[in-house]
Design a protein around this motif. Sequence first.
Motif, mmCIF file in Angstrom:
data_model
loop_
_atom_site.group_PDB
_atom_site.id
_atom_site.type_symbol
_atom_site.label_atom_id
_atom_site.label_comp_id
_atom_site.label_asym_id
_atom_site.label_seq_id
_atom_site.Cartn_x
_atom_site.Cartn_y
_atom_site.Cartn_z
ATOM 1 N N GLY A 250 66.482 76.555 164.453
ATOM 2 C CA GLY A 250 66.459 75.646 163.363
ATOM 3 C C GLY A 250 66.628 76.324 162.097
ATOM 4 N N GLU A 251 66.306 76.034 161.081
ATOM 5 C CA GLU A 251 66.716 76.541 159.925
ATOM 6 C C GLU A 251 65.367 75.775 158.729
ATOM 7 O OE1 GLU A 251 69.544 76.281 156.000
ATOM 8 O OE2 GLU A 251 70.770 76.144 158.043
ATOM 9 N N GLU A 252 64.760 76.827 158.107
ATOM 10 C CA GLU A 252 63.856 76.468 157.105
ATOM 11 C C GLU A 252 64.819 76.359 155.660
ATOM 12 O OE1 GLU A 252 59.452 76.977 154.734
ATOM 13 O OE2 GLU A 252 60.209 78.506 156.264
ATOM 14 N N VAL A 253 65.166 75.069 155.417
ATOM 15 C CA VAL A 253 65.800 74.754 154.239
ATOM 16 C C VAL A 253 65.271 74.963 153.163
ATOM 17 C CG1 VAL A 253 67.711 73.065 153.194
ATOM 18 C CG2 VAL A 253 67.054 73.051 155.583
ATOM 19 N N THR A 254 65.314 76.078 152.347
ATOM 20 C CA THR A 254 64.294 76.385 151.361
ATOM 21 C C THR A 254 65.240 76.163 149.947
ATOM 22 O OG1 THR A 254 63.625 78.299 152.664
ATOM 23 C CG2 THR A 254 63.208 78.540 150.502
ATOM 24 N N THR A 255 64.636 75.128 149.264
ATOM 25 C CA THR A 255 65.245 74.758 147.990
ATOM 26 C C THR A 255 64.168 75.158 147.012
ATOM 27 O OG1 THR A 255 64.497 72.453 147.561
ATOM 28 C CG2 THR A 255 66.387 72.866 149.382
ATOM 29 N N ARG A 256 64.720 74.908 145.544
ATOM 30 C CA ARG A 256 63.892 75.010 144.391
ATOM 31 C C ARG A 256 63.204 73.961 144.418
ATOM 32 N NH1 ARG A 256 65.591 79.713 144.944
ATOM 33 N NH2 ARG A 256 66.830 80.762 143.402
ATOM 34 N N SER A 257 63.137 72.793 145.214
ATOM 35 C CA SER A 257 61.974 71.639 145.309
ATOM 36 C C SER A 257 61.340 71.701 146.625
ATOM 37 C CB SER A 257 62.820 70.513 144.974
ATOM 38 O OG SER A 257 63.588 70.438 143.782
ATOM 39 N N PHE A 307 55.717 78.438 143.448
ATOM 40 C CA PHE A 307 56.786 77.802 142.946
ATOM 41 C C PHE A 307 58.070 77.583 144.025
ATOM 42 C CE2 PHE A 307 61.118 78.314 140.734
ATOM 43 C CZ PHE A 307 60.925 77.151 140.263
ATOM 44 N N GLY A 308 58.555 76.285 143.988
ATOM 45 C CA GLY A 308 59.422 75.976 145.100
ATOM 46 C C GLY A 308 59.179 75.708 146.398
ATOM 47 N N CYS A 309 57.846 75.672 146.576
ATOM 48 C CA CYS A 309 57.459 75.556 148.031
ATOM 49 C C CYS A 309 56.681 74.185 148.227
ATOM 50 C CB CYS A 309 56.279 76.580 148.360
ATOM 51 S SG CYS A 309 56.779 78.153 148.073
ATOM 52 N N THR A 310 56.214 73.498 147.114
ATOM 53 C CA THR A 310 55.753 72.149 147.337
ATOM 54 C C THR A 310 56.743 71.190 147.517
ATOM 55 O OG1 THR A 310 53.919 72.791 145.673
ATOM 56 C CG2 THR A 310 54.313 70.421 146.190
ATOM 57 N N TYR A 311 56.677 70.434 148.601
ATOM 58 C CA TYR A 311 57.562 69.365 148.753
ATOM 59 C C TYR A 311 57.798 68.395 147.891
ATOM 60 C CZ TYR A 311 60.157 66.001 151.871
ATOM 61 O OH TYR A 311 61.004 65.245 152.463
ATOM 62 N N GLU A 312 58.773 68.311 147.197
ATOM 63 C CA GLU A 312 59.064 67.107 146.339
ATOM 64 C C GLU A 312 60.204 65.953 146.771
ATOM 65 O OE1 GLU A 312 60.223 69.262 142.580
ATOM 66 O OE2 GLU A 312 58.766 70.769 142.976
ATOM 67 N N TYR A 313 60.648 66.061 147.922
ATOM 68 C CA TYR A 313 61.471 65.120 148.474
ATOM 69 C C TYR A 313 60.778 63.984 148.825
ATOM 70 C CZ TYR A 313 64.493 69.126 147.797
ATOM 71 O OH TYR A 313 65.586 69.906 147.416
ATOM 72 N N ALA A 314 61.908 62.866 149.148
ATOM 73 C CA ALA A 314 61.178 61.589 149.554
ATOM 74 C C ALA A 314 60.483 61.648 151.088
ATOM 75 C CB ALA A 314 62.264 60.443 149.513
ATOM 76 N N TYR A 315 59.334 61.297 150.985
ATOM 77 C CA TYR A 315 58.737 61.319 152.656
ATOM 78 C C TYR A 315 59.531 60.538 153.457
ATOM 79 C CZ TYR A 315 54.874 64.369 151.150
ATOM 80 O OH TYR A 315 54.256 65.570 150.728
ATOM 81 N N GLU A 316 60.090 59.525 153.196
ATOM 82 C CA GLU A 316 60.437 58.481 153.997
ATOM 83 C C GLU A 316 61.645 58.876 154.696
ATOM 84 O OE1 GLU A 316 61.694 56.983 149.957
ATOM 85 O OE2 GLU A 316 60.126 57.970 150.767
ATOM 86 N N LEU A 317 62.407 60.079 154.516
ATOM 87 C CA LEU A 317 63.609 60.428 154.855
ATOM 88 C C LEU A 317 63.346 61.701 155.953
ATOM 89 C CD1 LEU A 317 66.410 60.943 151.923
ATOM 90 C CD2 LEU A 317 65.944 59.104 153.800
ATOM 91 N N ALA A 318 61.978 61.977 155.903
ATOM 92 C CA ALA A 318 61.469 63.032 156.577
ATOM 93 C C ALA A 318 61.010 62.331 158.109
ATOM 94 C CB ALA A 318 60.158 63.734 156.121
ATOM 95 N N ASP A 319 61.411 63.145 159.286
ATOM 96 C CA ASP A 319 60.708 62.742 160.436
ATOM 97 C C ASP A 319 59.456 63.177 160.944
ATOM 98 O OD1 ASP A 319 63.434 61.728 161.606
ATOM 99 O OD2 ASP A 319 63.991 63.787 161.011
ATOM 100 N N LEU A 320 58.888 64.237 160.195
ATOM 101 C CA LEU A 320 57.663 64.841 160.503
ATOM 102 C C LEU A 320 57.160 65.396 159.204
ATOM 103 C CD1 LEU A 320 59.006 67.021 163.486
ATOM 104 C CD2 LEU A 320 57.466 64.924 163.678
ATOM 105 N N VAL A 321 55.737 65.473 159.114
ATOM 106 C CA VAL A 321 54.916 66.102 158.020
ATOM 107 C C VAL A 321 54.123 67.167 158.500
ATOM 108 C CG1 VAL A 321 53.429 65.690 156.125
ATOM 109 C CG2 VAL A 321 54.807 63.865 156.750
#
Length: 511
Positions: A250-257, A307-321
Amino acid sequence: MSTGDISRRSALWGGGAVAAGAAMAMLPGVAFAAPGPGGGPVTKTVTGTFTPDIPDWYYLPVDVPRGVSRVDVVYSYDRPQVPGGVRGNACDIGMFGPEGHQLGNERGFRGWSGGFRDRFSISASEATPGYLPGPITPGRWHVILGPYTVAPQGLRYRVDITLTFGPPGPAFRPDPAPETAPARQRGASWYRGDSHLHTVHSDGKRTPAELVAAARAAKLDFIVSTEHNTPSASLQWGGHATDDLLILNGEEVTTRSGHWPAIGLPAGKWIDWRYRASDPVQFRRFVDQVHRHGGLVTAAHPFANCFGCTYEYAYELADLVEVWNGPWTEEDQAAVIHWDGLLRGGRWIPAIGDSDAHTPDHTVGLPHTVVRADGLARKDLLAGLKAGHSWLAESADVSLEFTVTDGTRTAGIGERLPAGTGTPVTVKAVVGGVPGTTVTFLDQLGPEHTETVPASGTATVTWTTYPRYSRWVRAEVRRPSGGPKTTVPNAMVAMTNPIFLGQERFPRADS
C-alpha cells in the motif's frame, strides 16, 4: 549558486497538467557537464529562501549528462525560533527523473523521504529507502522541495547535488512479497490484520524485518505496508516474508489536506499526492486509479491534530474510515462519533482500526481489524473489508462474535437481516479476553443496552429489539479505566461494524 528569495509572485505555473491539483513553482536549475578523463564526483549547490506566501511544491531542475552512475542529494534549512502557537520551518524532499514530473507521471517518480532524511542516493543497483533504484538516464531530473510549514522569518534552504560518473553497476532486481502465507491460511475464516504501518522506507524506525517480527508477535495474519508517498518497500518485502504472515502493499497518500492509505496495491505501484481537497477532480482521479489496481481507499485518522493530517476529502469516495488509530485518544472518539453520524444519516462506510506504528515504542496490532474473508489472499481480504464484514480489536487476546436472529434467520457483521418491522430480533454478542469492560449495543438512537463483563473476561450479552425501532445495531466493548498506553477513560477495546435490520437498503449494506 543562489536562487534568491522565492515567493508566490515568482515563477508560479498557471494552469496545465503539471500545475493541476496544487500550486507549484520552478526554481532556477543547475546543469552538469561530463568531467574530463580521471575526473571525480562533481557537486553543485543551490541556496535560497522561501517566504510564508508560497506554493506547496518547488522543482529544482538538474541536467544530468551521460555516464552518471549515481546521484546524491543533501539538503538543509534553518529553523529559527518562533513564538508559541506559530509554526516553524519544515521542508520535504523527493526526486523525479527525466521521464517527467507531471501530476500522475508514475514513470518519472524516483523517490520521496518527506522531512525524515536530509540526504538520499540513487543508482542502478540500489537507493536510499524511500527511493527507487534504476538507471541514471541522462536528461533533466527534478529535485522536489515541499515547504510543509514556513516560519514568519522565512525558510533558508541549501541543496547539494553530487553526480558520480562511471559504469552503472548491476541492475536492481525487485523482490516483492509472496502472495500467500500458507501457515496462516484457513480458508473461509476470520483474519486479523493491521493495514497502516511504516518502516525506514518512510518515517518509521523499524526495519522491514523488525516490523515482520512485531506483527508475528502480535499474532496477526496479515499486514499492509503503507509508506508515505512511495512504493519502495513493496519492491523488497520478499526478502523479509515468512510463511505465517501475509504482506500486502500500500501507500499512505500524504497530501496537504489529509492522509489516505491506498491498501492492496500491486507491488511497485505509486499514487500521486500533489493536490489538495480544494481540487476534488484530482482526488477522484487517484481514487479511481487505486480502484483500477484493485485497491481500497482509507480515510486515515480523520481528526488527527497535526497540520495536513486531518482528513478533508469527500468521505463518499472512501472505501473505509480509520476510526481508531493507535492507542485510544479523544481524536479516535471524535472519529467514531463522526462515523456514527454518517451511518445515522444513511451513509455507511465500513470502519477499520490500525496501529499506524512508526517506532519500536508503537505496538503493532494496537488496534487491528478482524475481517471475515474467503481466504488469506489479497482479493478476499479486501472484499471482506469493503463489505464491512469486520470488527476492531485492541489485541489478539480479544475475541468477539456478534449476530442477530429472528429465530429463523441469522445475520452477521456487515450483513442485513430482512425481518418484518414487527418481528422481534435477538441481538447477541459473545466476548472473551476483556475483563474490566462493558458491552454496549447501539442503534441509530445511540446506546440501547449495556452490561458489565465479569472478572473472567468472558460474557454472553443479549438484547431484543424490532426493525421498527432499530434500523441497524452494532456493538462496542469499552474499558472505563482506559487501555494499553492510554489514560483516556472509557477506552475502546473492541467495536463492530453494523448489522442492518429490516427491508431498508443502506449503501453497501448488501455488498
